[in-house]
Motif scaffolding. Structure first.
Motif, PDB file in Angstrom:
ATOM      1  N   ASN A 100       0.850  -1.200   0.000  1.00 44.84           N
ATOM      2  CA  ASN A 100       0.000   0.000   0.000  1.00 44.84           C
ATOM      3  C   ASN A 100       0.886   1.252   0.000  1.00 44.84           C
ATOM      4  O   ASN A 100       1.045   1.937   0.998  1.00 44.84           O
ATOM      5  N   ASP A 101       1.476   1.540  -1.162  1.00 44.82           N
ATOM      6  CA  ASP A 101       2.517   2.562  -1.260  1.00 44.82           C
ATOM      7  C   ASP A 101       1.996   3.926  -1.685  1.00 44.82           C
ATOM      8  O   ASP A 101       2.742   4.738  -2.226  1.00 44.82           O
ATOM      9  N   VAL A 102       0.712   4.200  -1.471  1.00 40.58           N
ATOM     10  CA  VAL A 102       0.188   5.519  -1.825  1.00 40.58           C
ATOM     11  C   VAL A 102       0.868   6.569  -0.966  1.00 40.58           C
ATOM     12  O   VAL A 102       0.854   6.479   0.263  1.00 40.58           O
ATOM     13  N   PRO A 103       1.496   7.584  -1.572  1.00 38.88           N
ATOM     14  CA  PRO A 103       2.223   8.594  -0.780  1.00 38.88           C
ATOM     15  C   PRO A 103       1.272   9.570  -0.121  1.00 38.88           C
ATOM     16  O   PRO A 103       0.940  10.606  -0.669  1.00 38.88           O
ATOM     17  N   VAL A 104       0.803   9.223   1.071  1.00 43.35           N
ATOM     18  CA  VAL A 104      -0.077  10.118   1.804  1.00 43.35           C
ATOM     19  C   VAL A 104       0.788  11.069   2.616  1.00 43.35           C
ATOM     20  O   VAL A 104       1.534  10.658   3.489  1.00 43.35           O
ATOM     21  N   ASP A 146      -9.182  -1.313  -0.217  1.00 42.89           N
ATOM     22  CA  ASP A 146     -10.353  -2.103  -0.590  1.00 42.89           C
ATOM     23  C   ASP A 146     -10.189  -3.531  -0.076  1.00 42.89           C
ATOM     24  O   ASP A 146      -9.058  -4.036   0.045  1.00 42.89           O
ATOM     25  N   GLY A 147     -11.302  -4.186   0.214  1.00 44.21           N
ATOM     26  CA  GLY A 147     -11.193  -5.539   0.733  1.00 44.21           C
ATOM     27  C   GLY A 147     -12.512  -6.269   0.754  1.00 44.21           C
ATOM     28  O   GLY A 147     -13.515  -5.826   0.175  1.00 44.21           O
ATOM     29  N   GLY A 163     -14.862  -6.001  13.459  1.00 40.06           N
ATOM     30  CA  GLY A 163     -14.669  -7.123  12.552  1.00 40.06           C
ATOM     31  C   GLY A 163     -13.299  -7.098  11.945  1.00 40.06           C
ATOM     32  O   GLY A 163     -12.370  -6.476  12.463  1.00 40.06           O
ATOM     33  N   ALA A 164     -13.169  -7.800  10.840  1.00 42.79           N
ATOM     34  CA  ALA A 164     -11.902  -7.849  10.122  1.00 42.79           C
ATOM     35  C   ALA A 164     -12.186  -8.061   8.645  1.00 42.79           C
ATOM     36  O   ALA A 164     -13.219  -8.623   8.271  1.00 42.79           O
ATOM     37  N   PHE A 165     -11.272  -7.596   7.810  1.00 44.09           N
ATOM     38  CA  PHE A 165     -11.418  -7.818   6.371  1.00 44.09           C
ATOM     39  C   PHE A 165     -10.050  -8.097   5.768  1.00 44.09           C
ATOM     40  O   PHE A 165      -9.012  -7.763   6.353  1.00 44.09           O
ATOM     41  N   THR A 166     -10.061  -8.723   4.599  1.00 42.84           N
ATOM     42  CA  THR A 166      -8.812  -9.004   3.912  1.00 42.84           C
ATOM     43  C   THR A 166      -8.621  -8.013   2.776  1.00 42.84           C
ATOM     44  O   THR A 166      -9.584  -7.671   2.075  1.00 42.84           O
ATOM     45  N   ALA A 167      -7.405  -7.504   2.608  1.00 48.62           N
ATOM     46  CA  ALA A 167      -7.111  -6.493   1.592  1.00 48.62           C
ATOM     47  C   ALA A 167      -7.070  -7.124   0.208  1.00 48.62           C
ATOM     48  O   ALA A 167      -6.288  -8.041  -0.041  1.00 48.62           O
ATOM     49  N   THR A 168      -7.932  -6.660  -0.702  1.00 46.53           N
ATOM     50  CA  THR A 168      -7.967  -7.178  -2.075  1.00 46.53           C
ATOM     51  C   THR A 168      -7.363  -6.196  -3.082  1.00 46.53           C
ATOM     52  O   THR A 168      -6.973  -6.595  -4.173  1.00 46.53           O
ATOM     53  N   LYS A 169      -7.315  -4.911  -2.724  1.00 52.14           N
ATOM     54  CA  LYS A 169      -6.679  -3.913  -3.580  1.00 52.14           C
ATOM     55  C   LYS A 169      -5.920  -2.941  -2.693  1.00 52.14           C
ATOM     56  O   LYS A 169      -6.486  -2.402  -1.738  1.00 52.14           O
ATOM     57  N   GLU A 222      -4.428   1.211  -6.642  1.00 51.55           N
ATOM     58  CA  GLU A 222      -5.557   0.473  -7.194  1.00 51.55           C
ATOM     59  C   GLU A 222      -6.796   0.579  -6.319  1.00 51.55           C
ATOM     60  O   GLU A 222      -7.902   0.302  -6.767  1.00 51.55           O
ATOM     61  N   ALA A 223      -6.633   0.977  -5.065  1.00 52.88           N
ATOM     62  CA  ALA A 223      -7.765   1.077  -4.157  1.00 52.88           C
ATOM     63  C   ALA A 223      -8.731   2.178  -4.611  1.00 52.88           C
ATOM     64  O   ALA A 223      -8.327   3.179  -5.205  1.00 52.88           O
ATOM     65  N   TYR A 224      -9.998   1.988  -4.293  1.00 52.73           N
ATOM     66  CA  TYR A 224     -11.062   2.852  -4.810  1.00 52.73           C
ATOM     67  C   TYR A 224     -10.835   4.325  -4.492  1.00 52.73           C
ATOM     68  O   TYR A 224     -10.951   5.199  -5.339  1.00 52.73           O
TER      69      TYR A 224
END
Length: 804
Positions: free
Chosen positions: A45-49, A155-156, A197-203, A207-209
């Motif tokens: 997750n290399d988005v430069p925030v 996204d996940g 809860g929990a979720f798994t990262a798919t994007k 690429e994330a929305y």
């Protein structure tokens, strides 16, 4: 997100439903080898925030400007035709640009270091261990845990859901939270309003929305500011005037006056350069940047630079009580059983309720601290707290095997009107205490009517901790003409009592938001009259901000909870506490990393300093622009040479504008922020520029008729320069008010510097300034004195006739 230590994934207790917070053993997350493999493939997750512009962007924005290009061309021309002293303005621009870059880099360093402190740190499960990591370290396939207030960063797909409710309004515009179940998609940019809860990262990464949206929204920006918009408008008009003026000057000097090419070019450049308020943009950026650095030292992260200016302009500040006026923690001060309820049994129920919620809010945490869980109780289903419904609950099996549905929440929501217990509750609320009702419901937990017809069992009385600095901050806003509105989800009477302890005017008449009119116009009327509002839902907070804005108010909203996100997003300025949820920190323009409400006056003071000082120095710069345009027009009409060379105007600009403006722009200033920047600047700059230009031109005409011979032009220029300097000095003296020792010293030192130039032989030669005789120099002084008197009269007249 609250700090959580690494925890081992536990096996669910026998018979315990996963809805009560147990982690499914199957979802242990990625192994260390799998993480390394994904990092090697670049699935990170290399988005430069970041909160500030890059170094390259800072250099580019300071160097490659419209006026730097114009001045650069003129500088090159002067280097060709010479002499070098007529090109001094080029070196001044280089110095100004360097100062601007250095100051913004300082601000960037401060912002980036603070952003690291305040950035979201998601809890990721790897090898069965849950731990917080940096957002940029999340990889594809990671299992990410969620709780109330957490932001969905990638996204996940949902893996586990404990009554997980997600707000996607910032992405879809849909206000109602969405209940998520295993297998359903998650969109980055949404946030948790209830449950876990929990979720798994798919994007991940770009690429994330919402990755691109989040990157742009979190960047340091210099736009959407009345100051910068007004300056841009002024610069646009100046650009339009420069081209025809330059053409007119060069043609008149070459063909009408038959002047030699190099001399004509120098006179044309002398007429154009002072028209450019080149330092105005620089000083605005520097003032903002230094403000960021100053606030950074107080642990205040300014995520959008104009927020400093924006907060100084607000006239209504909406405050969330919990976390703003009160500290986050609470203490149980009393437990009052109702009817024939057994106190010991009630304490056991409260302990089991606390254990049923893996992410308790401050109220439930206080109960957990006072009534720890005891053995023999099992939770089969849980209902997390929601700001919309105002209660939480759980289905519990007791030691005796009895199963019951228990609710814990707002008494005036769970009990019908007229219930005898409400009178007792009102008395407690009037003391500023927070009261929760423990009630038993005959319905199932998933029944929409579970909160109706409950049986009251006990009252849990909570004592709130007031922030010691809250009263002084509220007093500051009142003195500055800023209305404070306390907007809370708690009981209105209780909120009013807390606000009353802090001395807020109007706290004795709290309003229950459930009785607010739905119509925006009617709501706005009630909001303007009231000061304290209780039982406000998250959507109502948003509606209240919109209603106040519809009446022309500039609204700031403070908050730290997930229920504040929508209102923070819609307010003119959103202020979040550093300990607040990830979602609130993401949408706020200002984050108080030290969680101190008392920092807000510092932000207001910085904004007022910037607005007031830039308005002052803008008048100086635009006075120069006005007299330069006027002189260019007058010499063209009279068909005479332009009186000044670039070196003369560089000297004048440096001593009467450049150096003084730098000090004045950074000085303390407590003036209240006022709108209409361009109008307020031009109403003084136009008459000042006209008076200065006419005075200098009159001196120039008299000198032309007085002096004769080959050196006459130099003598004429020197006399005109003396008048223009003295007149401009009086404009500076007016701008510098109210006087202090350093302001007086600043004005006097500029005058002394000019005197040094006039009496030092090599400086006379360098600047081509030499006063000849005594008649014209004293005439020039007399004209300047008359101009100064006229300036004083005009400034007083404008101040009375057109008050700000």
């Amino acid at each position: 997100m609250t700090q959580r230590a690494k925890t081992e994934v536990e096996e669910p207790e026998p018979g315990r439903h996963s809805d009560c917070g147990a982690v499914e053993a199957a979802h242990r997350g990625l192994s260390a080898a799998e993480v390394a493999e994904r990092v090697a493939r670049g699935e990170v997750n290399d988005v430069p925030v970041r909160s500030s512009r890059s170094t390259a962007e800072i250099v580019r924005s300071n160097v490659f400007t419209r006026f730097n290009a114009i001045i650069g061309v003129l500088f090159v021309i002067i280097l060709i035709v010479g002499p070098i002293q007529d090109g001094l303005f080029g070196f001044v621009i280089v110095a100004n640009t360097g100062i601007g870059i250095i100051q913004e880099l300082r601000a960037k360093k401060t912002l980036d270091s603070l952003a690291v402190v305040g950035e979201a740190r998601p809890t990721v499960r790897r090898d069965g261990v849950a731990a917080e990591i940096a957002t940029s370290e999340v990889v594809l396939g990671d299992v990410i845990e969620l709780g109330p207030g957490d932001k969905v960063i990638v996204d996940g797909e949902v893996l586990e859901s404990d009554s997980l409710e997600i707000d996607e309004s910032l992405l879809t515009g849909e206000a109602d939270p969405v209940v998520k179940k295993p297998g359903e998609p998650m969109m980055s940019g949404s946030f948790v309003v209830a449950g876990g809860g929990a979720f798994t990262a798919t994007k991940v990464g770009r690429e994330a929305y919402a990755a691109q949206l989040a990157e742009e929204a979190s960047r340091f920006t210099l736009v959407h500011s009345e100051l910068r918009t007004g300056i841009s408008k002024i610069l646009k008009y100046v650009t339009w005037m420069m081209v025809p003026t330059a053409i007119g000057l060069i043609l008149s000097h070459l063909f009408t006056l038959n002047m030699a090419g190099p001399e004509a070019v120098r006179r044309m450049v002398g007429g154009i350069v002072p028209m450019i308020p080149e330092g105005l943009v620089l000083l605005t950026s520097v003032a903002f940047a230094i403000g960021v650095v100053r606030l950074g030292r107080k642990q205040c992260l300014v995520q959008e630079l104009p927020a400093i200016e924006g907060l100084a302009r607000v006239d209504v500040v909406c405050l969330d009580k919990t976390g703003t006026l009160t500290e986050g923690g609470m203490d149980v001060s009393e437990l009052r059983p109702l009817g024939d309820s057994d106190p010991v049994y009630i304490q056991q129920v409260l302990g089991a309720l606390g254990e049923s919620d893996p992410r308790p809010n401050p109220s439930l945490q206080a109960i957990i601290d006072s009534y720890p869980a005891v053995g023999g109780w099992r939770c089969t289903e849980s209902l997390p707290f929601s700001s919309a419904r105002k209660y939480s609950g759980a289905a519990l099996n007791g030691p005796d095997g009895e199963s019951a549905t228990w609710l814990l929440g707002a008494p005036d929501v769970l009990l019908p009107a007229g219930d005898p217990a409400l009178a007792e509750i009102d008395e407690l609320n009037a003391q500023g205490l927070r009261v929760l009702l423990l009630a038993r419901s005959a319905k199932e937990l998933d029944d929409p009517e579970v909160g109706r017809d409950v049986r009251a069992t006990a009252l849990v009385v909570l004592e709130q901790r007031l922030r010691p600095d809250a009263a002084d901050t509220l007093r500051y806003f009142a003195e500055q003409g800023v209305q404070a509105k306390v907007i809370s989800g708690d009981n209105a009477v209780s909120v009013g009592a807390v606000a009353g302890q802090l001395g807020l005017p109007g706290a004795d008449a709290p309003v229950d938001a459930r009785r607010l009119p739905a119509d925006q116009e009617e709501m706005a009327k009630v909001l303007e009259q009231g000061a304290v509002f209780g039982r406000v839902t998250p959507q109502q907070k948003r509606d209240m901000v919109a209603a106040l804005q519809s009446r022309g108010h500039n609204v700031a909203m403070t908050g730290d909870g997930v229920n504040d996100v929508l209102a923070l997003k819609d307010a003119d300025i959103g202020v979040s506490m550093g300990s607040g949820s990830e979602a609130t920190r993401a949408v706020a323009q200002i984050v108080l990393l030290n969680n101190s409400f008392a920092t807000l006056p510092s932000v207001v003071a910085e904004g007022r300093r910037v607005i007031g000082n830039i308005t002052r120095v803008a008048t100086l710069f635009l006075t120069k622009t006005v007299y330069s345009v006027l002189l260019a027009i007058l010499v063209a009409c009279w068909q005479i040479p332009y009186p000044y060379l670039p070196r003369h105007l560089t000297l004048l600009s440096t001593l009467t504008i450049g150096i003084p403006a730098f000090f004045l722009a950074l000085a303390p200033n407590r003036e209240r922020a006022r709108p209409h920047f361009v109008k307020r600047v031009m109403r003084y700059a136009i008459p000042s520029g006209l008076i200065a230009g006419i005075a200098a031109f009159v001196t120039y005409l008299l000198a032309r008729s007085y002096y004769t011979g080959p050196d006459a032009l130099a003598a004429e220029t020197s006399a005109a320069t003396l008048t223009l300097f003295l007149t401009s000095m009086w404009v500076l003296a007016i701008i510098a008010r109210p006087y202090s020792w350093w302001r007086i010293g600043l004005v006097l030192s500029m005058g002394l510097a000019f005197l040094v130039v006039l009496v030092t032989p090599w400086l006379q030669s360098f600047f081509e300034l030499k006063l000849v005789g005594t008649t014209m120099p004293w005439t020039a002084v007399g004209i300047a004195v008359a101009a100064a008197a006229l300036l004083e009269a005009v400034w007083r007249f404008v101040g009375r006739k057109f008050p700000a």
